[in-house]
Write a protein that holds these residues in place. Structure first.
Motif, short mmCIF file in Angstrom:
data_model
loop_
_atom_site.label_atom_id
_atom_site.label_comp_id
_atom_site.label_asym_id
_atom_site.label_seq_id
_atom_site.Cartn_x
_atom_site.Cartn_y
_atom_site.Cartn_z
N VAL A 113 38.37 15.59 4.55
CA VAL A 113 37.72 14.74 5.55
C VAL A 113 37.82 15.37 6.94
O VAL A 113 38.93 15.59 7.45
CB VAL A 113 38.37 13.33 5.57
CG1 VAL A 113 37.63 12.41 6.54
CG2 VAL A 113 38.39 12.72 4.18
N PRO A 114 36.71 15.64 7.59
CA PRO A 114 36.73 16.19 8.95
C PRO A 114 37.12 15.11 9.96
O PRO A 114 37.12 13.92 9.64
CB PRO A 114 35.29 16.65 9.17
CG PRO A 114 34.48 15.76 8.29
CD PRO A 114 35.33 15.48 7.08
N PRO A 115 37.46 15.50 11.18
CA PRO A 115 37.91 14.53 12.19
C PRO A 115 36.92 13.40 12.48
O PRO A 115 37.33 12.32 12.90
CB PRO A 115 38.14 15.40 13.43
CG PRO A 115 38.42 16.75 12.89
CD PRO A 115 37.57 16.89 11.68
N TYR A 116 35.65 13.64 12.24
CA TYR A 116 34.64 12.62 12.52
C TYR A 116 34.30 11.80 11.27
O TYR A 116 33.38 10.97 11.29
CB TYR A 116 33.35 13.28 13.05
CG TYR A 116 32.80 14.34 12.13
CD1 TYR A 116 31.97 14.01 11.07
CD2 TYR A 116 33.14 15.68 12.31
CE1 TYR A 116 31.48 14.97 10.21
CE2 TYR A 116 32.65 16.66 11.45
CZ TYR A 116 31.83 16.30 10.41
OH TYR A 116 31.36 17.26 9.56
N GLY A 117 35.04 12.02 10.18
CA GLY A 117 34.68 11.41 8.91
C GLY A 117 35.45 10.15 8.57
O GLY A 117 36.34 9.70 9.29
N LEU A 118 35.10 9.59 7.41
CA LEU A 118 35.66 8.33 6.94
C LEU A 118 36.17 8.52 5.52
O LEU A 118 35.51 9.16 4.69
CB LEU A 118 34.56 7.26 6.96
CG LEU A 118 34.93 5.79 6.75
CD1 LEU A 118 35.72 5.28 7.96
CD2 LEU A 118 33.66 4.96 6.56
N CYS A 119 37.33 7.99 5.24
CA CYS A 119 37.87 7.96 3.88
C CYS A 119 37.96 6.51 3.44
O CYS A 119 38.57 5.68 4.11
CB CYS A 119 39.25 8.61 3.82
SG CYS A 119 40.06 8.46 2.20
N VAL A 120 37.35 6.20 2.31
CA VAL A 120 37.34 4.84 1.78
C VAL A 120 38.48 4.68 0.79
O VAL A 120 38.72 5.56 -0.06
CB VAL A 120 35.99 4.53 1.09
CG1 VAL A 120 35.98 3.10 0.57
CG2 VAL A 120 34.84 4.77 2.06
N CYS A 121 39.19 3.55 0.88
CA CYS A 121 40.30 3.28 -0.02
C CYS A 121 40.46 1.76 -0.15
O CYS A 121 39.75 1.01 0.51
CB CYS A 121 41.60 3.90 0.50
SG CYS A 121 42.13 3.27 2.12
N HIS A 122 41.39 1.32 -0.96
CA HIS A 122 41.69 -0.10 -1.02
C HIS A 122 42.46 -0.50 0.22
O HIS A 122 43.22 0.29 0.79
CB HIS A 122 42.51 -0.44 -2.27
CG HIS A 122 42.61 -1.91 -2.52
ND1 HIS A 122 43.58 -2.70 -1.93
CD2 HIS A 122 41.86 -2.75 -3.29
CE1 HIS A 122 43.42 -3.95 -2.31
NE2 HIS A 122 42.39 -4.02 -3.14
N ARG A 123 42.31 -1.74 0.65
CA ARG A 123 42.96 -2.17 1.88
C ARG A 123 44.48 -2.27 1.74
O ARG A 123 45.18 -2.37 2.76
CB ARG A 123 42.40 -3.52 2.34
CG ARG A 123 42.62 -4.68 1.38
CD ARG A 123 41.98 -5.94 1.93
NE ARG A 123 42.06 -7.06 0.99
CZ ARG A 123 41.53 -8.26 1.24
NH1 ARG A 123 40.89 -8.48 2.37
NH2 ARG A 123 41.62 -9.23 0.34
N GLU A 124 45.00 -2.25 0.51
CA GLU A 124 46.43 -2.23 0.31
C GLU A 124 46.93 -0.87 -0.20
O GLU A 124 48.08 -0.74 -0.61
CB GLU A 124 46.85 -3.32 -0.68
CG GLU A 124 46.77 -4.72 -0.13
CD GLU A 124 47.50 -5.72 -1.00
OE1 GLU A 124 48.73 -5.83 -0.86
OE2 GLU A 124 46.84 -6.38 -1.83
#
Length: 358
Positions: A71-82
């Motif tokens: 993930v680059p500095p301008y990017g987003l990583c999706v995960c579970h909220r917990e």
């Protein structure tokens, strides 16, 4: 008796012996020794293909560095909220991603659904003001003890490919999920679309043994430099790698996980027989999440049993913890003794009997 986690026990005998064996004499430093080379080759065998392996000292380092490569500095990583990466690592992933963000989504049992991920990704604006999604991270086992099935993992892989994202698996309890599913490491990872894996051994007999396993060569290109900058290129690296030699030898890692899972199964089956006790989520690996009366909670604590309360955030919509109840987490490990499980169940049974008599 302590059921607070599986990282509270020390290293197993084969792992400790491997460290002692590796300790003698002199070897090349910084992971260029023969032991490290042998263990990297062993990872190739285990995953049925050539992989890139980076040894690190902690699971936090494994997760943060793995995601920083994807993930680059301008990017987003999706995960579970917990997920552990968003809840329990003090911002380390964002720090090592140099400003990239984690987007936490809901899901029962701390599990995500592929269709929900796809819908979320399609809802994001495609403008420069929106950080573009670059990775998906799932925890196998989840923070609520749930295991992703092979079809689920494959569906995540398809979603990631459709949206041009890397697929990361946080495998702090990788082998507990593996023996639960009864599959091979390859089947649970790259054959289902996983690109990069945080491979944990510390919770299953290791002393300080974690690895980043990379299946996509382009994601491995920068990890040597990133590991060095993070202080994770250990000068006496053979003592990290040696743990995996003891861990993998004679299927020790699989035996440890089977034992931990079996102890959790015995524990869950005994608890649900008691009045007023039910499981928040099914027991699928080595963690048990019972909802118990607070009076029983008091009885267990009085008996000297240690464990942690747990969040209700990922309960099914039909489940609620009443005012007189509490949700707790009990974790078994490779070192959990049958006697300890039976003592806990006896203390719980006695507490339930006293409550019924009153």
């Amino acid at each position: 008796m302590n059921f607070a986690s599986d990282n509270i026990v020390g290293g197993s005998a084969p792992v400790l012996q491997a460290i002692l064996d590796a300790n003698a004499g002199t070897m090349t430093a910084y992971g260029n020794d023969e032991i490290s080379k042998r263990v990297r080759a062993r990872f190739d065998e285990i995953f049925e293909r050539e992989v890139s392996v980076f040894f690190v000292a902690t699971g936090t380092a494994a997760n943060a560095l793995a995601l920083s490569a994807a993930v680059p500095p301008y990017g987003l990583c999706v995960c579970h909220r917990e997920a552990h990466i968003i809840d329990d690592e003090c911002g380390a992933p964002e720090f090592f991603m140099h400003g990239a963000k984690l987007a936490g989504l809901p899901g029962i049992g701390a599990k995500l659904k592929p269709e929900d991920i796809d819908a979320y990704l399609r809802s994001l604006p495609k403008a420069v003001k929106q950080m573009p999604p670059k990775a998906l991270s799932i925890s196998q086992v989840s923070e609520c003890g749930m295991v992703y099935g092979l079809d689920e993992i494959e569906s995540f892989g398809q979603v990631c490919r459709e949206h041009g994202m890397a697929f990361h698996m946080d495998g702090a309890r990788f082998v507990n999920a593996l023996v639960s599913l009864g599959c091979s490491p390859a089947e649970m990872t790259w054959k289902r679309g996983v690109d990069i894996l945080s491979f944990g051994a510390t919770k299953n007999g290791g002393l300080m043994a974690e690895a980043i396993v990379v299946f996509r060569p382009d994601l491995a290109e920068s990890l040597g430099y990133r590991s060095k900058r993070a202080g994770q290129i250990i000068s006496k690296g053979r003592l990290i790698a040696a743990q995996f030699e003891g861990y993998f030898g004679n299927d020790h890692w699989l035996d440890n996980a089977r034992h931990a899972n079996r102890m959790a199964q015995t524990l869950s089956e005994g608890l649900v027989r008691l009045p007023g006790v039910r499981l928040a989520w099914p027991r699928e690996a080595n963690e048990v999440f019972p909802i118990i009366p607070k009076t029983l909670d008091g009885a267990l604590k009085a008996a000297g049993i240690h464990y942690n309360p747990w969040t209700e955030l990922s309960l099914p919509e039909t489940e609620r913890v009443a005012d007189h109840e509490i949700l707790i987490r009990l974790v078994t490990s490779w070192a959990t003794r049958e006697d300890d499980v039976q003592r806990l169940l006896q203390a719980a049974s006695s507490g339930a009997s006293r409550e019924a008599a009153e």
